[in-house]
Design a protein around this motif. Structure first.
Motif, mmCIF file in Angstrom:
data_model
loop_
_atom_site.group_PDB
_atom_site.id
_atom_site.type_symbol
_atom_site.label_atom_id
_atom_site.label_comp_id
_atom_site.label_asym_id
_atom_site.label_seq_id
_atom_site.Cartn_x
_atom_site.Cartn_y
_atom_site.Cartn_z
ATOM 1 N N VAL A 1 -16.602 -4.821 -16.856
ATOM 2 C CA VAL A 1 -15.357 -4.080 -16.631
ATOM 3 C C VAL A 1 -15.494 -3.131 -15.445
ATOM 4 N N ARG A 2 -16.644 -2.471 -15.305
ATOM 5 C CA ARG A 2 -16.820 -1.530 -14.200
ATOM 6 C C ARG A 2 -16.719 -2.239 -12.849
ATOM 7 N N TRP A 3 -17.408 -3.377 -12.749
ATOM 8 C CA TRP A 3 -17.300 -4.156 -11.518
ATOM 9 C C TRP A 3 -15.882 -4.675 -11.338
ATOM 10 N N GLY A 4 -15.281 -5.114 -12.429
ATOM 11 C CA GLY A 4 -13.923 -5.657 -12.350
ATOM 12 C C GLY A 4 -12.922 -4.626 -11.869
ATOM 13 N N ILE A 5 -13.053 -3.380 -12.342
ATOM 14 C CA ILE A 5 -12.134 -2.323 -11.909
ATOM 15 C C ILE A 5 -12.233 -2.105 -10.401
ATOM 16 N N LEU A 6 -13.445 -1.855 -9.942
ATOM 17 C CA LEU A 6 -13.630 -1.452 -8.551
ATOM 18 C C LEU A 6 -13.356 -2.596 -7.573
ATOM 19 N N VAL A 7 -13.851 -3.807 -7.880
ATOM 20 C CA VAL A 7 -13.651 -4.938 -6.957
ATOM 21 C C VAL A 7 -12.187 -5.355 -6.934
ATOM 22 N N SER A 8 -11.585 -5.500 -8.110
ATOM 23 C CA SER A 8 -10.196 -5.985 -8.158
ATOM 24 C C SER A 8 -9.231 -4.974 -7.541
ATOM 25 N N LEU A 9 -9.412 -3.689 -7.829
ATOM 26 C CA LEU A 9 -8.521 -2.684 -7.247
ATOM 27 C C LEU A 9 -8.723 -2.568 -5.741
ATOM 28 N N SER A 10 -9.960 -2.771 -5.270
ATOM 29 C CA SER A 10 -10.191 -2.770 -3.815
ATOM 30 C C SER A 10 -9.441 -3.920 -3.150
ATOM 31 N N LEU A 11 -9.492 -5.096 -3.768
ATOM 32 C CA LEU A 11 -8.769 -6.253 -3.213
ATOM 33 C C LEU A 11 -7.260 -6.044 -3.266
ATOM 34 N N VAL A 12 -6.783 -5.441 -4.345
ATOM 35 C CA VAL A 12 -5.346 -5.171 -4.457
ATOM 36 C C VAL A 12 -4.901 -4.187 -3.376
ATOM 37 N N LEU A 13 -5.694 -3.104 -3.190
ATOM 38 C CA LEU A 13 -5.355 -2.141 -2.154
ATOM 39 C C LEU A 13 -5.360 -2.786 -0.772
ATOM 40 N N MET A 14 -6.342 -3.659 -0.555
ATOM 41 C CA MET A 14 -6.410 -4.319 0.744
ATOM 42 C C MET A 14 -5.220 -5.266 0.937
ATOM 43 N N ALA A 15 -4.833 -5.977 -0.133
ATOM 44 C CA ALA A 15 -3.691 -6.891 -0.031
ATOM 45 C C ALA A 15 -2.408 -6.121 0.226
ATOM 46 N N TYR A 16 -2.171 -5.047 -0.539
ATOM 47 C CA TYR A 16 -0.978 -4.238 -0.334
ATOM 48 C C TYR A 16 -1.000 -3.559 1.029
ATOM 49 N N GLY A 17 -2.171 -3.026 1.388
ATOM 50 C CA GLY A 17 -2.255 -2.310 2.662
ATOM 51 C C GLY A 17 -1.996 -3.190 3.857
ATOM 52 N N SER A 18 -2.221 -4.493 3.730
ATOM 53 C CA SER A 18 -2.027 -5.395 4.874
ATOM 54 C C SER A 18 -0.557 -5.762 5.087
ATOM 55 N N VAL A 19 0.288 -5.510 4.097
ATOM 56 C CA VAL A 19 1.703 -5.913 4.218
ATOM 57 C C VAL A 19 2.651 -4.737 4.022
ATOM 58 N N ILE A 20 2.115 -3.523 3.817
ATOM 59 C CA ILE A 20 2.944 -2.325 3.638
ATOM 60 C C ILE A 20 2.594 -1.358 4.756
ATOM 61 N N PRO A 21 3.570 -0.703 5.328
ATOM 62 C CA PRO A 21 3.289 0.249 6.419
ATOM 63 C C PRO A 21 2.242 1.280 6.023
ATOM 64 N N ALA A 22 1.356 1.583 6.957
ATOM 65 C CA ALA A 22 0.262 2.527 6.677
ATOM 66 C C ALA A 22 0.784 3.915 6.356
ATOM 67 N N ALA A 23 1.996 4.228 6.853
ATOM 68 C CA ALA A 23 2.555 5.557 6.606
ATOM 69 C C ALA A 23 2.886 5.794 5.137
ATOM 70 N N ASN A 24 2.909 4.744 4.346
ATOM 71 C CA ASN A 24 3.152 4.910 2.905
ATOM 72 C C ASN A 24 1.980 5.590 2.206
ATOM 73 N N GLY A 25 0.842 5.678 2.878
ATOM 74 C CA GLY A 25 -0.308 6.388 2.313
ATOM 75 C C GLY A 25 -1.084 5.601 1.259
ATOM 76 N N LEU A 26 -0.909 4.273 1.250
ATOM 77 C CA LEU A 26 -1.629 3.488 0.241
ATOM 78 C C LEU A 26 -3.134 3.543 0.463
ATOM 79 N N ASN A 27 -3.519 3.660 1.758
ATOM 80 C CA ASN A 27 -4.953 3.697 2.046
ATOM 81 C C ASN A 27 -5.636 4.967 1.520
ATOM 82 N N LEU A 28 -4.815 5.965 1.123
ATOM 83 C CA LEU A 28 -5.396 7.173 0.534
ATOM 84 C C LEU A 28 -6.179 6.864 -0.735
ATOM 85 N N LEU A 29 -5.825 5.758 -1.383
ATOM 86 C CA LEU A 29 -6.455 5.434 -2.667
ATOM 87 C C LEU A 29 -7.894 4.951 -2.512
#
Length: 433
Positions: free
Chosen positions: A67-95
């Protein structure tokens, strides 16, 4: 072992809390995106929430490392996927920053490689978004321009995750400091106990060598007298003196055995009828020197058996009764020794009373010390009352002596009944009065 299990359980609870916070944050995004973004984004938010709840279920089932690996790896991939298609000014990369701090919460201090690997992976995802045009989902435009509400939601989510991480680390540091203080106190107590043990050991070696050697030399002297005696002289006086020396030696060795037994063996509670045990003690000690002239009485007001360690209760009673008999006033017209007992709530109250000569206050101050002989007429080992004190320490009990010179003495003993069903107590002995 139990401490590591406890820490692992606490970390599992923290992961559960984190997953629930993450699922709630995802549902908050879904509500905001339902107003300001496409339904595809809303569906993605809901899928993230469901994925976090799935990990929550796995963690509850005991798959903590996965679960620990699953949390960190999956959320990193989700952030990267969202960050690539959402404007950076939305602050998603803050996460990404609180995500990296979470690595130090989810993995313990020994898992350095795991923390380093996941931190490098997250940093790589962040740098890939910042310095390239990489799009994990292709050229999908989920949101054409930044909006204030998305930035606020991402900022609040990052703040909540950072607060969770730092509060957890702060709490861990506090608990570690508390544990260090507790260890220091325990170490100080152990050092004090070790000093006491070393001091008693030195005294024990010295006194034991002396008390074992003295009767042996005495017996050798008596044997030489026997060898040199004239044929018409009776042999009985010599044999009686030898017998007395052997009895003293046997008594001393028995005291050493009891001392070793009390220190090393755990409590062994068993149903015990106290009245019968007192009668056994009287029978054993009635024929001590001068004991036949004494009135041995008992006032045991306990009808039912009690769970007690028979050997240790016997040690306490035997030594107190033997002392009362040994030091009674032979000139008294009605000398007596009384053993009483009653149950007082969750403790047993025993007392041994006599109308002997009493105990001098100077002797009372030292009579529980190892090898202390307040009266050289005793001829004993000097271990009797010390054994009583040490035995009561194991039982978590207390003792009080009341004595008036010329009028007699009473020793009161209290023993917690609940402690007889547990391991030997480390609580210090209470010397009342």
């Amino acid at each position: 072992m139990s401490q590591s299990v406890s820490i692992s359980s606490k970390r599992a609870l923290l992961v559960n809390r984190l997953l629930l916070i993450g699922a709630g944050a995802a549902m908050l995004h879904a509500g905001i995106d339902a107003v300001y973004a496409s339904w595809a984004v809303v569906g993605a938010d809901i899928n993230i929430a469901l994925w976090l709840l799935f990990l929550y279920g796995l963690n509850r089932m005991g798959h903590h490392q996965l679960v620990r690996w699953g949390i960190l790896v999956s959320l990193s991939l989700v952030l990267m996927a969202y960050g690539s298609v959402i404007p950076a000014a939305n602050g998603l990369n803050l996460l990404f920053l609180p995500m990296m701090s979470l690595a130090f919460v989810l993995f313990d201090y020994r898992q350095h490689r795991a923390k380093l690997a996941i931190s490098l992976f997250m940093m790589g995802c962040f740098l890939l978004l910042e310095f390239t045009d990489y799009q994990l989902l292709g050229s999908v435009e989920l949101q054409e321009e930044a909006d204030r509400f998305s930035f606020i939601a991402n900022f609040l989510t990052a703040g909540a995750m950072l607060y969770f991480s730092f509060s957890t680390i702060t709490q861990a540091n506090y608990l570690a400091e508390q544990r260090l203080q507790q260890n220091a106190q325990e170490l100080e107590q152990q050092n004090a106990l070790l000093s006491k043990t070393n001091e008693e050991l030195d005294r024990f070696v010295y006194s034991t060598s002396h008390d074992l050697r003295a009767p042996l030399l005495s017996m050798l002297g008596l044997l030489q007298l026997l060898e040199n005696k004239k044929s018409h002289e009776p042999i009985e006086p010599y044999l009686n003196m030898l017998r007395n020396r052997v009895h003293n030696l046997e008594s001393f060795i028995n005291d050493i055995r009891i001392y070793a037994h009390n220190n090393r063996l755990p409590l062994a509670p068993e149903p015990l009828e106290l009245g019968k045990l007192v009668s056994e003690v009287f029978t054993t000690h009635r024929y001590l020197q001068g004991g036949t002239n004494l009135d041995l009485r008992q006032e045991v007001n306990i009808g039912q058996p009690l769970l007690l360690d028979k050997e240790r209760i016997l040690t306490i009673l035997s030594n107190l009764v033997a002392n009362a008999i040994k030091y009674h006033r032979q000139q008294h017209p009605t000398p007596f020794v009384l053993v009483g007992a009653r149950q007082e709530e969750q403790q047993l109250h025993l007392w041994v009373q006599d109308n002997g000569p009493g105990i001098d206050p100077q002797i009372q101050a030292r009579m529980f010390e190892m090898f202390y002989r307040g009266d050289e007429r005793s001829g004993g080992s000097g271990l009797g009352l010390y054994l009583v004190k040490e035995t009561l320490e194991k039982l978590g009990g207390s003792i009080m002596a009341e004595s008036t010179p010329g009028r007699g003495s009473t020793f009161h003993v209290w023993i917690p009944l609940a402690n007889t069903q547990k391991a030997p107590s480390e609580a210090p002995l209470s010397m009342r009065g």
